[in-house]
Design a protein around this motif. Structure first.
Motif, short mmCIF file in Angstrom:
data_model
loop_
_atom_site.label_atom_id
_atom_site.label_comp_id
_atom_site.label_asym_id
_atom_site.label_seq_id
_atom_site.Cartn_x
_atom_site.Cartn_y
_atom_site.Cartn_z
N LEU A 141 56.85 -27.06 10.14
CA LEU A 141 58.19 -27.91 11.33
C LEU A 141 58.40 -26.66 12.18
O LEU A 141 58.68 -25.78 12.12
CB LEU A 141 59.11 -27.54 10.73
N PHE A 142 57.75 -27.19 13.44
CA PHE A 142 57.59 -26.51 14.86
C PHE A 142 59.41 -26.77 15.21
O PHE A 142 59.78 -27.53 15.39
CB PHE A 142 56.96 -27.02 15.30
N ILE A 143 60.13 -25.96 15.97
CA ILE A 143 61.67 -26.28 15.90
C ILE A 143 61.71 -24.58 16.78
O ILE A 143 61.56 -23.30 16.72
CB ILE A 143 62.90 -25.50 14.71
N SER A 144 62.24 -25.01 18.20
CA SER A 144 62.61 -23.54 19.17
C SER A 144 61.64 -23.55 19.68
O SER A 144 61.56 -22.15 20.09
CB SER A 144 63.34 -22.76 18.90
N TYR A 145 60.18 -24.04 19.77
CA TYR A 145 58.80 -23.50 19.82
C TYR A 145 58.51 -24.05 21.70
O TYR A 145 58.93 -25.54 21.83
CB TYR A 145 58.49 -24.60 18.86
N GLY A 146 57.64 -23.52 22.05
CA GLY A 146 56.93 -23.20 23.08
C GLY A 146 56.03 -23.37 22.78
O GLY A 146 55.76 -22.00 22.31
N ALA A 147 55.51 -23.31 23.46
CA ALA A 147 53.53 -22.86 23.72
C ALA A 147 53.59 -21.58 24.18
O ALA A 147 52.46 -20.84 24.42
CB ALA A 147 52.74 -23.69 22.97
N ARG A 148 54.00 -21.96 25.17
CA ARG A 148 53.61 -20.99 26.36
C ARG A 148 54.40 -19.75 26.13
O ARG A 148 53.70 -19.02 25.89
CB ARG A 148 53.91 -20.88 27.35
N ALA A 149 55.59 -19.54 25.24
CA ALA A 149 55.97 -18.80 25.18
C ALA A 149 55.54 -17.65 23.49
O ALA A 149 55.70 -16.94 23.94
CB ALA A 149 57.74 -19.23 24.38
#
Ligand code: IPE
Ligand code: IPE
Ligand code: MG
Length: 248
Positions: A141-149
């Protein structure tokens, strides 16, 4: 036999099932607006879809299901919507933890979890510990997720290892990067589904999606269920994955 059961039978008859399915769960707001309801009602109904899709993934034999639930950019939504989503996150864990455990689901949360409010952070940590021993399905479960970060974080971890003399610059390879992502140890997605008809990645898994097959469904997330998931698997089974090579 229901339409969903027929599709599942078709998936099973073909035999090839993606090991890892990722989903950008989109369209909750539009689902609510179509009914002249507030956006959080859409999110609540989206939670029901999560339940159905988890069960459907287990029935199909999928090994890893990755769901994009809340992006780093979603923190910029109105405070009322953010707090409604946070409340739903806690409610979801409260209601589903035991059943997920009984189903053999290992729940993993990925993202910048330090930004979660205390109660949500506690609930997330508890369900991860409760289900850590399971292996029927890994539910990311991706939460508060950004791929660049996520990629920046991996670069920083590599820089720290190099600066400390634990890693030589010539040892920085694809495995070194992949091993420092939140998804370290997890196979890349074979299939990415995005609901609500939007044709973009929205900062999800930029590294891991390099050779993933894409399936765009017009269905809004709260209406997405077993039949829609199995339809996406049937679509996947018709693809020829070449990975840059020529056909066999
Ligand atoms: C997806 O639905 C859920 C989240 C991003 C949290 P949206 O809230 O983005 O719904 P739309 O895109 O406005 O319809
Ligand atoms: C992507 O949906 C994020 C999640 C589904 C959690 P968004 O609704 O935030 O994406 P955009 O704004 O349409 O690109
Ligand atoms: Mg959206």
């Amino acid at each position: 036999m229901s339409a969903a059961d027929q599709l599942l039978a078709q998936v099973k008859a073909h035999g090839v099932v993606p090991r890892h399915v990722a989903i950008i769960m989109d369209g909750n707001g539009r689902w609510a607006r179509e009914r002249m309801l507030p956006r959080p009602v859409g999110h609540r109904n989206g939670m029901k879809a999560v339940r159905e899709v988890v069960e459907a993934a287990i029935a199909a034999g999928v090994g890893v299901l990755s769901l994009f639930a809340f992006s780093q950019e979603n923190w910029q939504r109105p405070a009322t919507e953010v707090s409604a989503l946070m409340a739903l996150l806690e409610e979801y864990i409260q209601k589903e933890a035991r059943e997920l455990d009984e189903q053999g689901v290992r729940v993993v949360f990925l993202g910048d979890l330090d930004r979660l409010p205390g109660p949500q952070r506690g609930a997330v940590d508890r369900v991860m510990a409760l289900t850590a021993h399971n292996s029927t399905l890994v539910l990311n479960l991706f939460i508060s997720y950004g791929a660049r970060a996520e990629l920046v974080r991996a670069a920083r971890l590599i820089a720290e290892d190099v600066a400390a003399g634990r890693l030589a610059p010539e040892q920085v390879d694809e495995a070194a990067v992949a091993g420092r992502l939140f998804t370290a140890g997890c196979p890349d997605p074979d299939l990415l589904i995005r609901t609500s008809g939007e044709k973009r990645i929205s900062n999800f898994l930029l590294w891991q999606l390099a050779y993933t097959e894409l399936h765009i469904s017009p269905v809004l997330w709260p209406d997405f269920g077993r039949a829609e998931l199995y339809q996406a698997l049937v679509d996947f089974q018709s693809r020829e994955r070449r990975f840059g090579r020529v056909s066999a």
